[in-house]
Design a protein around this motif. Structure first.
Motif, PDB file in Angstrom:
ATOM      1  N   TYR A   1       3.969 -31.496   0.913  1.00  0.00           N
ATOM      2  CA  TYR A   1       3.004 -32.584   0.757  1.00  0.00           C
ATOM      3  C   TYR A   1       2.919 -33.356   2.060  1.00  0.00           C
ATOM      4  CZ  TYR A   1       0.879 -36.940  -0.665  1.00  0.00           C
ATOM      5  OH  TYR A   1       0.065 -38.035  -0.740  1.00  0.00           O
TER       6      TYR A   1
ATOM      7  N   LYS B   1       1.351 -36.221   4.203  1.00  0.00           N
ATOM      8  CA  LYS B   1       0.612 -37.464   4.059  1.00  0.00           C
ATOM      9  C   LYS B   1      -0.549 -37.465   5.044  1.00  0.00           C
ATOM     10  CE  LYS B   1       4.342 -40.237   2.254  1.00  0.00           C
ATOM     11  NZ  LYS B   1       5.198 -41.387   2.415  1.00  0.00           N
TER      12      LYS B   1
ATOM     13  N   SER C   1       0.998 -46.772   5.364  1.00  0.00           N
ATOM     14  CA  SER C   1      -0.253 -46.828   4.606  1.00  0.00           C
ATOM     15  C   SER C   1      -1.167 -47.960   5.072  1.00  0.00           C
ATOM     16  CB  SER C   1       0.051 -46.988   3.112  1.00  0.00           C
ATOM     17  OG  SER C   1       0.710 -48.217   2.875  1.00  0.00           O
TER      18      SER C   1
ATOM     19  N   GLY D   1      -4.335 -45.043  -0.012  1.00  0.00           N
ATOM     20  CA  GLY D   1      -3.734 -44.794  -1.313  1.00  0.00           C
ATOM     21  C   GLY D   1      -3.392 -43.312  -1.374  1.00  0.00           C
ATOM     22  N   TYR D   2      -2.111 -42.981  -1.208  1.00  0.00           N
ATOM     23  CA  TYR D   2      -1.698 -41.578  -1.184  1.00  0.00           C
ATOM     24  C   TYR D   2      -1.744 -40.980  -2.585  1.00  0.00           C
ATOM     25  CZ  TYR D   2       0.021 -42.441   3.510  1.00  0.00           C
ATOM     26  OH  TYR D   2       0.120 -42.758   4.834  1.00  0.00           O
ATOM     27  N   ARG D   3      -2.260 -39.790  -2.692  1.00  0.00           N
ATOM     28  CA  ARG D   3      -2.325 -39.081  -3.965  1.00  0.00           C
ATOM     29  C   ARG D   3      -1.725 -37.688  -3.766  1.00  0.00           C
ATOM     30  NH1 ARG D   3      -3.652 -43.587  -4.564  1.00  0.00           N
ATOM     31  NH2 ARG D   3      -5.490 -44.442  -5.541  1.00  0.00           N
ATOM     32  N   VAL D   4      -0.952 -37.220  -4.713  1.00  0.00           N
ATOM     33  CA  VAL D   4      -0.371 -35.888  -4.636  1.00  0.00           C
ATOM     34  C   VAL D   4      -1.306 -34.868  -5.266  1.00  0.00           C
ATOM     35  CG1 VAL D   4       1.557 -34.427  -5.354  1.00  0.00           C
ATOM     36  CG2 VAL D   4       1.986 -36.765  -4.625  1.00  0.00           C
TER      37      VAL D   4
ATOM     38  N   ALA E   1      -4.591 -35.483  -6.313  1.00  0.00           N
ATOM     39  CA  ALA E   1      -6.013 -35.819  -6.135  1.00  0.00           C
ATOM     40  C   ALA E   1      -6.212 -36.212  -4.679  1.00  0.00           C
ATOM     41  CB  ALA E   1      -6.406 -36.965  -7.061  1.00  0.00           C
ATOM     42  N   LYS E   2      -7.448 -36.409  -4.291  1.00  0.00           N
ATOM     43  CA  LYS E   2      -7.735 -36.794  -2.907  1.00  0.00           C
ATOM     44  C   LYS E   2      -7.254 -38.220  -2.656  1.00  0.00           C
ATOM     45  CE  LYS E   2     -11.708 -33.786  -2.323  1.00  0.00           C
ATOM     46  NZ  LYS E   2     -13.139 -33.706  -2.029  1.00  0.00           N
ATOM     47  N   SER E   3      -6.644 -38.430  -1.502  1.00  0.00           N
ATOM     48  CA  SER E   3      -6.182 -39.760  -1.125  1.00  0.00           C
ATOM     49  C   SER E   3      -7.377 -40.665  -0.858  1.00  0.00           C
ATOM     50  CB  SER E   3      -5.290 -39.681   0.111  1.00  0.00           C
ATOM     51  OG  SER E   3      -4.110 -38.975  -0.173  1.00  0.00           O
ATOM     52  N   THR E   4      -7.152 -41.964  -1.000  1.00  0.00           N
ATOM     53  CA  THR E   4      -8.229 -42.936  -0.813  1.00  0.00           C
ATOM     54  C   THR E   4      -7.933 -43.844   0.374  1.00  0.00           C
ATOM     55  OG1 THR E   4      -7.183 -44.491  -2.336  1.00  0.00           O
ATOM     56  CG2 THR E   4      -8.804 -42.951  -3.265  1.00  0.00           C
TER      57      THR E   4
ATOM     58  N   VAL F   1     -12.907 -41.743   0.167  1.00  0.00           N
ATOM     59  CA  VAL F   1     -12.049 -40.652  -0.253  1.00  0.00           C
ATOM     60  C   VAL F   1     -11.861 -39.749   0.957  1.00  0.00           C
ATOM     61  CG1 VAL F   1     -11.911 -38.599  -1.711  1.00  0.00           C
ATOM     62  CG2 VAL F   1     -12.811 -40.724  -2.644  1.00  0.00           C
TER      63      VAL F   1
END
Length: 163
Positions: free
Chosen positions: A30, A32, A69, A104-107, A109-112, A133
């Protein structure tokens, strides 16, 4: 060796293996998102209290830095396409802005990315919020809302140079 000792040792080994798996996942699987770099932003105004701004397309250049972030940076308005045609601003006539935001990190889904910037316009200062996104390493897209004639619409950022 007693059953309790075997259970304790087994639990410790299991915990160490799980911690190792999460560390490997975080470091190698994963990744970032990194948004530091030079970006070109294309805005299309879809709604506005001033009818001449509807369908207005404006282009900005952003230089974005990232620490964890947290995002910060600066930019300037470089051109627009309106009912008056294409206008490219000379360097001394460009409006400047300062931006701040967060990822906004997402594992799964797409990060924002959320960005707020304050622009020193030719007539008055304004504020704009971007909700984006991360589509790829070189593209972000989403919506904006601005105090400039209560305008809103869609925006696309394209990376031109990675830092």
């Amino acid at each position: 060796m007693s059953d309790i000792s075997k259970n304790v040792i087994g639990s410790l080994i299991s915990a160490a293996l799980i911690a190792l798996m999460f560390s490997l996942w975080n470091d190698f699987v994963y990744k970032k998102d990194r948004v530091s770099g030079y970006w070109v932003a294309e805005f299309e105004t879809l709604e506005s209290s001033y009818s001449n701004f509807i369908d207005l397309k404006t282009n900005y250049e952003f230089v974005i830095g990232q620490t964890g972030s947290v995002i910060n940076g600066s930019g300037e308005k470089v051109s627009e396409v309106s009912v008056n045609g294409y206008i490219e601003y000379d360097h001394e006539k460009r409006s400047h802005l300062e931006l701040n935001g967060s990822l906004g990190y997402r594992v799964f889904a797409k990060s924002t990315v959320d960005i707020v910037y304050k622009e020193n316009g030719r007539k008055r200062p304004s504020s704009t919020i971007l909700n984006l996104v991360i589509d790829s390493k070189n593209k972000m897209s989403g919506t904006f809302i601005s105090t400039i004639a209560s305008s809103s619409g869609k925006v696309t950022l394209t990376r031109k140079n990675k830092i």
